[in-house]
Scaffold this active site. Structure first.
Site, mmCIF file in Angstrom:
data_model
loop_
_atom_site.group_PDB
_atom_site.id
_atom_site.type_symbol
_atom_site.label_atom_id
_atom_site.label_comp_id
_atom_site.label_asym_id
_atom_site.label_seq_id
_atom_site.Cartn_x
_atom_site.Cartn_y
_atom_site.Cartn_z
ATOM 1 N N SER A 78 -0.451 6.220 3.384
ATOM 2 C CA SER A 78 -0.264 7.281 4.254
ATOM 3 C C SER A 78 1.129 8.131 3.820
ATOM 4 C CB SER A 78 0.330 6.663 5.383
ATOM 5 O OG SER A 78 -1.064 5.997 6.037
ATOM 6 N N GLU A 123 -9.298 6.427 16.798
ATOM 7 C CA GLU A 123 -10.396 7.559 16.899
ATOM 8 C C GLU A 123 -11.093 7.417 15.668
ATOM 9 O OE1 GLU A 123 -7.368 8.226 19.750
ATOM 10 O OE2 GLU A 123 -7.154 7.796 17.678
ATOM 11 N N GLN A 164 0.517 -1.189 0.073
ATOM 12 C CA GLN A 164 0.197 -0.013 0.035
ATOM 13 C C GLN A 164 0.812 1.261 0.117
ATOM 14 O OE1 GLN A 164 -2.670 -1.869 3.249
ATOM 15 N NE2 GLN A 164 -3.691 0.025 2.480
ATOM 16 N N GLU A 173 -8.761 -4.110 5.097
ATOM 17 C CA GLU A 173 -7.766 -4.159 5.894
ATOM 18 C C GLU A 173 -8.215 -4.217 7.258
ATOM 19 O OE1 GLU A 173 -3.738 -1.511 7.054
ATOM 20 O OE2 GLU A 173 -5.320 -0.510 5.883
ATOM 21 N N SER A 197 4.259 -1.193 4.536
ATOM 22 C CA SER A 197 4.609 -2.517 4.878
ATOM 23 C C SER A 197 5.401 -3.162 3.739
ATOM 24 C CB SER A 197 3.542 -3.324 5.628
ATOM 25 O OG SER A 197 2.970 -2.530 6.891
ATOM 26 N N SER A 206 -6.548 4.900 12.859
ATOM 27 C CA SER A 206 -6.379 5.048 14.090
ATOM 28 C C SER A 206 -7.815 4.537 14.859
ATOM 29 C CB SER A 206 -6.109 6.515 14.792
ATOM 30 O OG SER A 206 -7.178 7.350 14.597
#
Length: 426
Positions: free
Chosen positions: A157, A397, A154, A272, A189, A395
């Site tokens: 981010s 949140e 991926q 994911e 990753s 995350s």
């Protein structure tokens, strides 16, 4: 010849029972049975691994990945790598029930290991292309991705766009039939071992942030791409940052429509966060309830009422997570996980946090002092790695926001970043 041409034909209407019998015979001929793990752990015997992320040097990790890769390729000879996938892309075209039946059987045999890159390739990027790819892209990518002959990471981010992925700044600018990529990605990753990446890039700065992105498949050996592994506090370098400097790719590597990158990214992230398909790799990343209990029994703390209560809290979280994941699997009949996957992901990270707190109380100084005692100091890799998954894949949140807005139907949070992306403060 392809795997589909080489392997014997299978009846598309085969019963679960007959399929299990054929699969079991194949596994018995090609894999080593796993010792009976139904009972308690025999303290001091065998390998004791509770790590969350790998802590290997480059060559050791490459060898480890190759071993798993070879096993998936071996399964592909019979279609057991992609049981519910279409036959034209190398799968068997059977039901998810057949796939789960095979998974139960394979767990009875010794694991070939588990690595994030293999999971991303076969469990995230391949199904995303199956949803959004053109017929030509499916023919080009799906057989090799599902069989792990080709590995892909991926590229989502960025340093300034982690949990707020829609704020990403990596640019893709159209130049005729090509796109020119400039920018940076991070926390990818296995990028140092991958041949391809699924890239989400900004293609329109005048659109609002969620609408100005586009998805691409990009080969990682192109001029202008630099991959740098990041050394983690747990000891390994599983993650990488990737830099793009005037990298050119053809438009036929675009996944989905121009400007539809957010939908593509959400689909990948849905896979994911979906932990409903447990796979065959054995122990989960970060250790298991059984390993935690064995350690507590060895340390002689299970008679303490407070410790027993805390242990049962961890056990209850583990059972609830398992049940939620099974429910999510039943709801995901279309093959695309819904927001319920966020609940499973949140329960998983909360469970790992509870395990961290519990093992810290059980071991005390043994957690940070390597005395050579089996099954004790190893827990340090869990403690150092577990916090990473409270960020990875969105995350905690973000997961709570998704659950609140898409599952519970609560009002959305007020937005301070509306309007064209170029005008949003960063």
């Amino acid at each position: 010849m392809t795997d589909t041409q080489q392997r014997p034909a299978i009846d598309p209407n085969i019963s679960i029972e007959d399929f299990e019998a054929e699969a079991l015979a194949w596994l018995e001929a090609n894999a080593e049975p796993r010792p009976d793990a139904s009972g308690p752990i025999e303290w001091g015997n065998g390998e004791f691994s509770v790590s969350v992320f790998h802590a290997m040097d480059h060559d050791t990790e490459l060898e480890y990945i190759t071993n798993i890769q070879n096993w998936v390729i071996k399964k592909a000879e019979r279609g057991y790598h992609a049981i519910a996938a279409p036959v034209e892309y190398g799968g068997l075209g059977l039901s998810r029930k057949h796939a789960r039946a095979y998974g139960r059987l394979e767990r009875k045999f010794k694991s070939h290991g588990k690595h994030e890159l293999l999971g991303v390739t076969t469990g995230l990027i391949a199904p995303t292309i199956n949803v959004f790819g053109t017929d030509e892209q499916k023919q080009r990518f799906l057989p090799d991705l599902m069989s792990a002959r080709t590995l892909a990471c991926q590229l989502f981010s960025e340093p300034g766009a982690g949990s707020d992925l829609a704020g990403l700044a990596c640019r893709a600018e159209r130049d005729g039939d090509e796109w020119v990529i400039n920018g940076q990605k991070v926390w990818s990753s296995g990028a140092q071992f991958a041949q391809w990446g699924e890239l989400i890039a900004r293609t329109d700065v005048d659109e609002v942030k969620h609408k100005g992105m586009t998805a691409f498949m990009i080969p990682l050996d192109l001029p202008g791409i630099e991959v740098r592994p990041i050394h983690q506090m747990s000891g390994g370098s599983s993650f990488c940052e990737v830099f793009f400097n005037d990298v050119r790719i053809p438009d036929d590597l675009r996944i989905g429509d121009v400007g539809a990158g957010w939908s593509v990214a959400l689909t990948t992230l849905g896979f994911e966060r979906d932990h409903s398909e447990s796979g065959s790799e054995g122990a989960a990343a970060g250790g298991t309830w059984k390993q935690l209990l064995a350690t507590a029994q060895h340390e002689g703390v299970t008679a303490d009422p407070v410790m027993r209560d805390k242990l049962m809290q961890v056990y209850i979280k583990d059972r609830i997570e398992s049940m939620v994941n099974r429910r999510a699997a039943d709801l995901a009949k279309s093959g695309t996980p819904g927001p319920e996957g966020s609940l499973g992901k949140l329960l998983w990270t909360e469970g790992m946090y509870a395990m961290t707190e519990m093992i810290s109380a059980v071991l005390g100084p043994k957690l940070i002092a390597d005395s050579g005692e089996w099954g004790t100091f190893e827990w340090g890799e869990h403690v150092l790695g577990a916090p990473g998954y409270r960020i990875a894949g969105g995350s905690d949140e973000v997961q709570r926001n998704i659950i609140g807005e898409r599952v519970l139907g609560l009002p959305r949070e007020p937005k301070a970043d509306t309007g064209p992306w170029k005008d949003v403060p960063r």
